[in-house]
Design a protein around this motif. Structure first.
Motif, PDB file in Angstrom:
ATOM      1  N   UNK A 164      -4.110   5.831  -2.234  1.00 34.71           N
ATOM      2  CA  UNK A 164      -3.254   6.838  -1.617  1.00 34.71           C
ATOM      3  C   UNK A 164      -3.580   8.168  -2.289  1.00 34.71           C
ATOM      4  N   UNK A 165      -4.313   9.029  -1.590  1.00 34.98           N
ATOM      5  CA  UNK A 165      -4.824  10.252  -2.221  1.00 34.98           C
ATOM      6  C   UNK A 165      -3.703  11.205  -2.625  1.00 34.98           C
ATOM      7  N   UNK A 166      -2.629  11.272  -1.848  1.00 32.04           N
ATOM      8  CA  UNK A 166      -1.524  12.167  -2.180  1.00 32.04           C
ATOM      9  C   UNK A 166      -0.860  11.755  -3.482  1.00 32.04           C
ATOM     10  N   UNK A 167      -0.663  10.456  -3.686  1.00 31.90           N
ATOM     11  CA  UNK A 167      -0.043   9.991  -4.921  1.00 31.90           C
ATOM     12  C   UNK A 167      -0.942  10.259  -6.123  1.00 31.90           C
ATOM     13  N   UNK A 168      -2.247  10.113  -5.934  1.00 32.89           N
ATOM     14  CA  UNK A 168      -3.168  10.374  -7.045  1.00 32.89           C
ATOM     15  C   UNK A 168      -3.155  11.843  -7.425  1.00 32.89           C
ATOM     16  N   UNK A 210       7.676   4.471  -8.796  1.00 29.52           N
ATOM     17  CA  UNK A 210       6.378   4.291  -8.126  1.00 29.52           C
ATOM     18  C   UNK A 210       5.440   3.559  -9.069  1.00 29.52           C
ATOM     19  N   UNK A 211       4.579   2.740  -8.501  1.00 28.53           N
ATOM     20  CA  UNK A 211       3.633   1.968  -9.300  1.00 28.53           C
ATOM     21  C   UNK A 211       2.199   2.308  -8.937  1.00 28.53           C
ATOM     22  N   UNK A 212       1.312   2.072  -9.877  1.00 29.16           N
ATOM     23  CA  UNK A 212      -0.090   2.373  -9.621  1.00 29.16           C
ATOM     24  C   UNK A 212      -0.809   1.269  -8.872  1.00 29.16           C
ATOM     25  N   UNK A 213      -0.571   0.014  -9.311  1.00 30.62           N
ATOM     26  CA  UNK A 213      -1.277  -1.128  -8.731  1.00 30.62           C
ATOM     27  C   UNK A 213      -0.547  -2.391  -9.159  1.00 30.62           C
ATOM     28  N   UNK A 214      -0.553  -3.397  -8.285  1.00 32.15           N
ATOM     29  CA  UNK A 214       0.034  -4.694  -8.599  1.00 32.15           C
ATOM     30  C   UNK A 214      -0.907  -5.794  -8.123  1.00 32.15           C
ATOM     31  N   UNK A 215      -1.300  -6.729  -8.981  1.00 30.47           N
ATOM     32  CA  UNK A 215      -2.162  -7.836  -8.538  1.00 30.47           C
ATOM     33  C   UNK A 215      -1.500  -8.717  -7.470  1.00 30.47           C
ATOM     34  N   UNK A 216      -0.172  -8.626  -7.359  1.00 33.81           N
ATOM     35  CA  UNK A 216       0.541  -9.452  -6.374  1.00 33.81           C
ATOM     36  C   UNK A 216       0.887  -8.675  -5.103  1.00 33.81           C
ATOM     37  N   UNK A 217       0.296  -7.498  -4.923  1.00 26.63           N
ATOM     38  CA  UNK A 217       0.585  -6.718  -3.724  1.00 26.63           C
ATOM     39  C   UNK A 217      -0.718  -6.414  -2.995  1.00 26.63           C
ATOM     40  N   UNK A 218      -1.006  -7.088  -1.879  1.00 25.14           N
ATOM     41  CA  UNK A 218      -0.204  -8.173  -1.328  1.00 25.14           C
ATOM     42  C   UNK A 218      -0.458  -9.474  -2.102  1.00 25.14           C
ATOM     43  N   UNK A 219       0.282 -10.524  -1.752  1.00 22.54           N
ATOM     44  CA  UNK A 219       0.155 -11.782  -2.497  1.00 22.54           C
ATOM     45  C   UNK A 219      -0.757 -12.780  -1.789  1.00 22.54           C
ATOM     46  N   UNK A 220      -1.618 -12.300  -0.920  1.00 20.19           N
ATOM     47  CA  UNK A 220      -2.467 -13.189  -0.123  1.00 20.19           C
ATOM     48  C   UNK A 220      -3.617 -13.794  -0.931  1.00 20.19           C
ATOM     49  N   UNK A 225       5.050   3.811  -2.487  1.00 20.10           N
ATOM     50  CA  UNK A 225       5.574   3.070  -3.630  1.00 20.10           C
ATOM     51  C   UNK A 225       4.450   2.515  -4.500  1.00 20.10           C
ATOM     52  N   UNK A 226       3.302   2.275  -3.890  1.00 25.18           N
ATOM     53  CA  UNK A 226       2.138   1.751  -4.607  1.00 25.18           C
ATOM     54  C   UNK A 226       0.941   2.632  -4.272  1.00 25.18           C
ATOM     55  N   UNK A 227       0.278   3.140  -5.295  1.00 23.94           N
ATOM     56  CA  UNK A 227      -0.800   4.105  -5.079  1.00 23.94           C
ATOM     57  C   UNK A 227      -2.141   3.467  -4.757  1.00 23.94           C
ATOM     58  N   UNK A 228      -2.364   2.264  -5.271  1.00 22.64           N
ATOM     59  CA  UNK A 228      -3.667   1.619  -5.086  1.00 22.64           C
ATOM     60  C   UNK A 228      -3.460   0.145  -4.755  1.00 22.64           C
ATOM     61  N   UNK A 269      -5.529   8.361   2.839  1.00 19.50           N
ATOM     62  CA  UNK A 269      -6.069   7.376   1.912  1.00 19.50           C
ATOM     63  C   UNK A 269      -7.590   7.363   1.983  1.00 19.50           C
ATOM     64  N   UNK A 270      -8.172   6.770   0.983  1.00 21.72           N
ATOM     65  CA  UNK A 270      -9.607   6.538   0.980  1.00 21.72           C
ATOM     66  C   UNK A 270      -9.858   5.136   0.442  1.00 21.72           C
ATOM     67  N   UNK A 271     -11.085   4.653   0.560  1.00 19.12           N
ATOM     68  CA  UNK A 271     -11.412   3.299   0.097  1.00 19.12           C
ATOM     69  C   UNK A 271     -12.693   3.329  -0.716  1.00 19.12           C
ATOM     70  N   UNK A 272     -12.739   2.468  -1.731  1.00 23.27           N
ATOM     71  CA  UNK A 272     -13.930   2.342  -2.591  1.00 23.27           C
ATOM     72  C   UNK A 272     -14.068   0.875  -2.975  1.00 23.27           C
ATOM     73  N   UNK A 273     -15.258   0.452  -3.410  1.00 20.44           N
ATOM     74  CA  UNK A 273     -15.388  -0.931  -3.883  1.00 20.44           C
ATOM     75  C   UNK A 273     -14.411  -1.202  -5.022  1.00 20.44           C
ATOM     76  N   UNK A 274     -13.898  -2.434  -5.082  1.00 16.79           N
ATOM     77  CA  UNK A 274     -12.965  -2.768  -6.146  1.00 16.79           C
ATOM     78  C   UNK A 274     -13.679  -2.684  -7.489  1.00 16.79           C
TER      79      UNK A 274
END
Length: 447
Positions: free
Chosen positions: A157-161, A196-206, A273-276, A296-301
């Protein structure tokens, strides 16, 4: 070829069948349309806008010739209902399933090999991105062909960054970079509760079962050993646990409880609520649909700093077409599948669903017309040597459930990563042993 037998079903499949019996009252068969053509019944799981786009393609096929008419039916819980229909002798002619389930269906003799059909149609592995061809092949046979395909990447989320003083044009390359950005983006109230959070390994939980792959781990050795508790997987789950430690478990759980459903305007990424977030190519569909103002933008993990060999990781997957055993019109069914596997059919599907094509070659117009602004990245990632997919095992869904339980116990700090993954290994190794014995017995019997 051997007939479908109940004894070929693994325990998870039988559980699915019991569930299907309960919901069988839902209407899943529609009266045939008297068109004078051979009528092919096609079940798939798509709903809403994805269903509407697929219907357009089915209509295109039906209008292109006068011998076959495809009746497309959107079916909830298509996996279990397809198995139930096969066991009852009334399957659809085509089922749209998930690639991770191909091994289970093949082991149960619930779907037919497509080798001869592919050979006659000139469909070969050279037509596909290798990953997507490989996941449709199992124990030397082509049991499925890909449909809507996707790969995953880190969404930012570029705005949050920017608000956190970060440059979106300098995204994280390593896990350590990601962790540093998480610290800067995270916002808390004076009492420690999260805003607000930066990143969560459980979001999403798939894909919580998959984090080990991003640290160089695997879930089995490809032969006969479960490797859930490898040092790489333990390291990954230690990273997972660190989020509970850095956010505070109670604050983390309270914050995540306020997240809305993925397919809704309350999606955590769409509501700032979640930036990445690690997400698939399809995420653009939901941004466009529910929050078109989100930038938003996307990059390799990212990869671990000490493992540059793991650059450009992606968890890729695809929905698949299969022909159930007992289908009344398998030849006509494959004619429709062949159309879907053509460049025209596949690109119609990919454009309509905002996903990638599993084919090696694109038309000149495909990338230019594609609605996804970052489609080139998602189309290139499945060529990476670090493309991941669940083990091709008939017991995969049970294994997945065990990994999800381990993830939860680690996140809740009820067990250390090693304890949780040792438990998974201890539970799944005997099941793999039994599964492999059954496979060998079937091979010996020529089944």
């Amino acid at each position: 070829m051997p007939d479908f037998h109940w004894k070929n079903l693994t325990l998870p499949v039988l559980v699915l069948l019991l569930v299907a019996v309960v919901v069988w009252s839902e209407a899943i068969v529609i009266p045939p349309k008297r068109t004078g053509r051979v009528e092919v019944l096609y079940w798939d799981k798509y709903t809403e806008f994805e269903e509407a786009e697929l219907r357009k393609i089915v209509d295109t096929f039906n209008a292109s010739q006068d011998k076959i008419f495809v009746n497309f039916l959107s079916v909830s819980d298509v996996q279990s209902k397809t198995l139930m229909a096969i066991a009852g002798g009334t399957p659809p002619d085509i089922a749209g399933l998930f690639a991770p389930d191909v091994a289970q269906y093949a082991d149960a003799h619930a779907i037919i090999p497509l080798d001869d059909y592919c050979k006659a149609a000139g469909i070969t592995e050279e037509h596909y991105i290798p990953f997507f061809w490989n996941v449709c092949n199992y124990r030397g046979h082509t049991y499925a062909l890909p449909s809507a395909a996707g790969s995953t990447a880190l969404h930012l989320n570029t705005e949050m960054l920017v608000k956190a003083g970060l440059d979106p044009n300098k995204p994280p390359k390593t896990i350590e970079d990601l962790d540093a950005m998480v610290a800067k983006v995270t916002k808390k109230n004076p009492d420690g509760t999260l805003i607000a959070g930066g990143f969560f390994p459980a979001e999403p939980d798939w894909w919580v079962w998959s984090w080990g792959y991003f640290f160089g781990g695997r879930l089995w050795d490809g032969k006969d050993k479960i490797t859930a508790n490898s040092k790489e997987n333990v390291r990954a789950f230690e990273w997972v646990r660190s989020f509970s430690e850095r956010y505070g478990l109670e604050h983390l759980l309270s914050f995540r409880a306020g997240f809305g459903n993925f397919s809704s305007p309350q999606n955590a990424f769409l509501t700032n609520k979640v930036a990445m977030e690690m997400q698939g190519v399809w995420m653009d569909n939901f941004v466009t649909r529910y929050a078109p103002n989100v930038k938003y933008t996307t990059v390799p993990f990212p990869y671990p700093a000490d493992r540059p060999d793991l650059v450009n990781p992606t968890l890729a997957d695809t929905d698949v077409f299969v022909i159930p055993r007992g289908a009344k019109h398998p030849n006509e069914a494959f004619e429709f599948i062949k159309f879907m596997e053509s460049q025209k059919g596949m690109e119609m599907l990919a454009l309509g669903h905002h996903v990638i094509s599993p084919l090696r070659k694109h038309s000149k117009e495909f990338l230019a017309k594609h609605p996804h602004p970052n489609i080139r990245l998602f189309s290139e990632l499945p060529f990476s040597k670090n493309t991941y997919f669940p083990p091709q095992l008939g017991i995969w869904r049970e294994y997945q459930s065990e990994m999800e339980s381990a993830f939860q116990s680690v996140t809740l700090m009820e067990a250390t990563p090693k304890q949780a993954l040792d438990k998974v290994t201890a539970r799944m190794q005997p099941k793999l042993d039994s599964y492999l014995k059954v496979i060998k017995l079937r091979e010996a019997e020529g089944k």
